[in-house]
Design a protein around this motif. Structure first.
Motif, short mmCIF file in Angstrom:
data_model
loop_
_atom_site.label_atom_id
_atom_site.label_comp_id
_atom_site.label_asym_id
_atom_site.label_seq_id
_atom_site.Cartn_x
_atom_site.Cartn_y
_atom_site.Cartn_z
N PRO A 326 0.82 -1.22 0.00
CA PRO A 326 0.00 0.00 0.00
C PRO A 326 0.85 1.27 0.00
N MET A 327 0.42 2.27 -0.79
CA MET A 327 1.08 3.57 -0.84
C MET A 327 0.38 4.51 0.15
N PRO A 328 1.08 5.03 1.15
CA PRO A 328 0.44 5.97 2.08
C PRO A 328 -0.11 7.19 1.34
N VAL A 329 -1.32 7.60 1.70
CA VAL A 329 -1.97 8.72 1.03
C VAL A 329 -1.14 9.98 1.14
N ALA A 330 -0.57 10.25 2.31
CA ALA A 330 0.22 11.46 2.50
C ALA A 330 1.44 11.48 1.58
N LEU A 331 2.01 10.32 1.32
CA LEU A 331 3.16 10.23 0.42
C LEU A 331 2.74 10.55 -1.02
N LEU A 332 1.59 10.04 -1.43
CA LEU A 332 1.08 10.32 -2.77
C LEU A 332 0.81 11.81 -2.94
N LYS A 333 0.24 12.43 -1.92
CA LYS A 333 -0.05 13.86 -1.98
C LYS A 333 1.24 14.68 -2.04
N TRP A 334 2.27 14.23 -1.33
CA TRP A 334 3.55 14.95 -1.31
C TRP A 334 4.16 14.99 -2.71
N PHE A 335 4.17 13.85 -3.38
CA PHE A 335 4.74 13.82 -4.73
C PHE A 335 3.87 14.60 -5.72
N ARG A 336 2.56 14.61 -5.49
CA ARG A 336 1.70 15.38 -6.38
C ARG A 336 2.03 16.87 -6.30
N THR A 337 2.39 17.37 -5.10
CA THR A 337 2.76 18.78 -4.97
C THR A 337 4.05 19.09 -5.72
N LEU A 338 4.88 18.06 -5.98
CA LEU A 338 6.10 18.26 -6.75
C LEU A 338 5.84 18.20 -8.26
N GLY A 339 4.60 17.91 -8.64
CA GLY A 339 4.30 17.79 -10.06
C GLY A 339 4.55 16.41 -10.60
N LEU A 340 4.65 15.41 -9.71
CA LEU A 340 4.85 14.02 -10.15
C LEU A 340 3.77 13.15 -9.52
N PRO A 341 2.57 13.13 -10.09
CA PRO A 341 1.53 12.26 -9.55
C PRO A 341 1.91 10.80 -9.74
N ILE A 342 1.73 10.01 -8.69
CA ILE A 342 2.06 8.58 -8.73
C ILE A 342 0.77 7.79 -8.88
N ASN A 343 0.70 6.98 -9.91
CA ASN A 343 -0.46 6.11 -10.10
C ASN A 343 -0.27 4.86 -9.26
N GLU A 344 -1.24 4.61 -8.39
CA GLU A 344 -1.11 3.43 -7.53
C GLU A 344 -1.78 2.23 -8.18
N GLY A 345 -1.01 1.15 -8.29
CA GLY A 345 -1.52 -0.08 -8.88
C GLY A 345 -1.73 -1.15 -7.85
N TYR A 346 -2.53 -2.14 -8.20
CA TYR A 346 -2.83 -3.24 -7.30
C TYR A 346 -2.93 -4.52 -8.11
N GLY A 347 -2.30 -5.55 -7.63
CA GLY A 347 -2.36 -6.85 -8.30
C GLY A 347 -1.57 -7.87 -7.53
N MET A 348 -1.51 -9.07 -8.05
CA MET A 348 -0.84 -10.19 -7.39
C MET A 348 -0.11 -11.01 -8.43
N THR A 349 0.77 -11.86 -7.96
CA THR A 349 1.44 -12.79 -8.87
C THR A 349 0.41 -13.64 -9.60
N GLU A 350 -0.65 -14.01 -8.87
CA GLU A 350 -1.65 -14.90 -9.43
C GLU A 350 -2.45 -14.28 -10.58
N ASN A 351 -2.46 -12.93 -10.71
CA ASN A 351 -3.17 -12.30 -11.82
C ASN A 351 -2.24 -11.42 -12.66
N LEU A 352 -0.95 -11.75 -12.64
CA LEU A 352 0.05 -11.00 -13.40
C LEU A 352 0.06 -9.52 -13.05
N ALA A 353 -0.29 -9.21 -11.78
CA ALA A 353 -0.29 -7.84 -11.25
C ALA A 353 -1.30 -6.96 -11.97
N LEU A 354 -2.20 -7.55 -12.70
CA LEU A 354 -3.17 -6.79 -13.49
C LEU A 354 -4.55 -6.90 -12.87
#
Length: 567
Positions: A326-354
């Motif tokens: 999990p990506m902490p929300v505060a960390l995502l917001k911090w990078f967004r203020t730098l102009g680098l929004p981070i897309n958070e993904g979710y998946g597992m080995t069992e579904n090829l991370a998709l």
């Protein structure tokens, strides 16, 4: 599980042959070879190296009577020869088994034995001396030009084999329904499981993924997370084969900053722990209060943002992503203020991370976004578990049909083990929010259930904390255990305790009464793969943390102090 139908041109080997024919002279891989030197490989060289090793493997298989689909293992850090090996294994008609380059010898032996590996590629490794006892006696091995010296001396050498072996001719192909690889999960509990994936599953996953991830021929990626991990395998290896992008390899941990500067990736994926280290590095040079002030200035703020991103090597990154934990929300917001929004993904080995990922250009912070195209999602009405179904699901666990039956429902849906909520209105409509693991919930002595993950996200936002766990089954209140960053571990203890006590109080204020932490135990002892406290992808092994620290929880609570020391 039926395998998705894919155009033959979208399968891995067919993609290689297309680049071999259409762009033979284009540089596609950039491999550090020490002393600041880099070796470039064109598509023609990629194909030739792979073809020569494939011819050698076919000869060995005929001589030694290997069965069709025999398993061949790869134990190496990321490098060009890792990819060549995988392609050669497939060309020769075999199945690849990647191993993390940080595994303990017992785990190496377990995987090589369980997979019935016929041969092992021993590649770029930092701790080969400690790993070597895990290789079964008599197992043939092949070394790379970047392998440890004693491995190059002891085993057949890649370059020597290729020099004396004519390349495999023609275009040997593998069908969409054929088994391509067995990926052994690092697992936060229990022994690794061999997840089986087909060529068609990979092809479908890339086709769906490219609808959400803007990856093309002009892009650059830095390959540094283990290729044995499903995200790197799908996004980097299969993304490279499909799009023809350029892949740079990292040389070492010590040169990572320089490797980033050399690659200047346009697409960059990392785990939360590294994104946090990036943040802490910036804050060490520019305190947050000063950074906030500078970013608030109309012209200077833009200059500061560009300077920080350039210093990180991410000034040309147009798509950044995080996942594997999990990506902490505060960390995502911090990078967004730098102009680098981070897309958070979710998946597992069992579904090829998709499974899910946030949509580029939309602020879906606090969720993992909507499901990828073609992915079906449902919630268990009783447990709230997220279940999903897609053509990228595994074929099953190798030699473990009973475990496969436990993980896939009778109607073909995957038990993710994660609790989730799916928004039905507003800006996050259709987006999933992961609220914790179904089995991670624990009950206090007051009979109240606690979900640790959201509390851990809040705790980890203090730069002194590198990793943490919230635990406390059968205690009156939960307890936090935090591993300090190396910088924090070197600080004055009294000042650090005062700072973290204030942080703990701020966290507790936002929690329900039954969730509030009795105390926070600090440790300066690193949690590593070697001591079993984290997985190779930096996930904390909760059962191991409970095993080591569990017997001391009551004593910590009895001290009636907000901050205690575990060391």
């Amino acid at each position: 599980m039926s395998v998705p139908r894919q155009s033959a041109d979208s399968l891995a080997l067919q993609c290689l042959y297309r680049w071999e024919e259409d762009a033979p002279k284009r540089v596609t891989l950039r491999q550090p070879v020490g002393a600041g030197q880099v070796r470039d490989f064109t598509w023609a060289e990629v194909a030739e190296q792979s073809r020569r090793m494939a011819a050698h493997l076919k000869t060995l298989g005929l001589e030694q009577g290997w069965e069709p689909g025999a398993r061949i293992a790869i134990l190496s850090k990321n490098c060009a020869w890792w990819l060549f090996s995988d392609l050669a294994i497939w060309m020769a008609g075999y199945v690849s088994v990647p191993l993390y380059p940080t595994l303990a010898p017992d785990t190496i032996h377990q995987i090589l034995t369980h997979s019935e590996a016929r041969l092992l590629f021993v590649g770029k490794l930092d701790g080969w001396e400690g790993m070597k006892p895990g290789v079964p006696a008599g197992l043939p091995c092949i070394s790379y030009p970047v392998s440890p010296e004693d491995a190059q001396d002891q085993y057949d050498h890649w370059d020597a084999i290729c020099a004396e072996t004519p390349p495999l001719t023609g275009r040997p192909v593998r069908g969409a329904d054929e088994l391509a690889t067995i990926i052994y999960t690092s697992g936060t509990t229990g022994a690794p499981k061999g997840v089986m994936h087909s060529f068609g599953s990979f092809a479908w996953a890339i086709s769906s993924g490219l609808n959400r991830i803007p990856l093309g021929e002009q892009d650059r990626m830095l390959s540094y997370l283990p290729l044995a991990h499903v995200v790197e395998r799908a996004l980097v290896e299969h993304g490279w084969l499909r799009t023809g992008m350029q892949v740079y390899f990292a040389e070492s941990i010590d040169t990572f900053a320089a490797d980033l500067q050399r690659a200047r990736p346009t697409v960059f994926f990392s785990v939360p722990r590294l994104w946090t280290k990036f943040q802490q590095g910036v804050q060490a040079k520019l305190p947050q209060r000063k950074l906030d002030f500078l970013l608030g200035l109309p012209i200077i703020g833009g200059l500061v943002r560009r300077k920080i991103l350039k210093a990180l090597g991410l000034d040309q990154c147009h798509f950044a992503a995080g996942g594997a934990a999990p990506m902490p929300v505060a960390l995502l917001k911090w990078f967004r203020t730098l102009g680098l929004p981070i897309n958070e993904g979710y998946g597992m080995t069992e579904n090829l991370a998709l499974s899910h990922i946030t949509v580029p250009g939309k602020d879906q912070t606090g969720s993992v976004g909507p499901a990828y195209d073609g992915v079906q999602v449902r919630l268990d009405p009783i447990t709230g578990e997220l279940q999903m179904k897609s053509p990228a699901l595994m074929l099953g666990y190798f030699k473990q049909p009973e475990l496969t039956a436990e993980t896939l429902t009778a109607d073909g849906w995957l038990h993710t083990g994660d609790k989730a909520e799916i928004a039905d209105k507003g800006a996050l409509a259709g987006c999933a929010r992961i609220t914790g693991r179904v089995k991670d919930l624990f009950k206090t002595s007051k009979g109240k259930y606690v979900a640790p993950a959201p509390i851990e996200d809040r705790l980890s936002m203090n730069p002194a904390i590198e990793a943490c766990v919230v635990t406390g089954a059968n205690l009156a209140q939960p307890v936090g255990i935090a591993m300090l960053s190396p910088e924090a571990a070197a600080r004055d203890r009294a000042a650090l305790e005062k700072e973290l006590a204030a942080h703990l109080e701020a966290v507790n204020e936002k929690l329900d009464p039954h969730e509030r932490l009795d105390c926070l135990a600090l440790t300066a002892t690193p949690w590593t793969v070697d001591n079993g406290l984290i997985t190779p992808t930096f996930k904390v092994r909760r059962n191991r943390v409970d095993e080591i620290y569990g017997p001391r929880l009551e004593n910590w609570v009895a001290q009636r102090r907000k901050i205690v020391w575990a060391d």
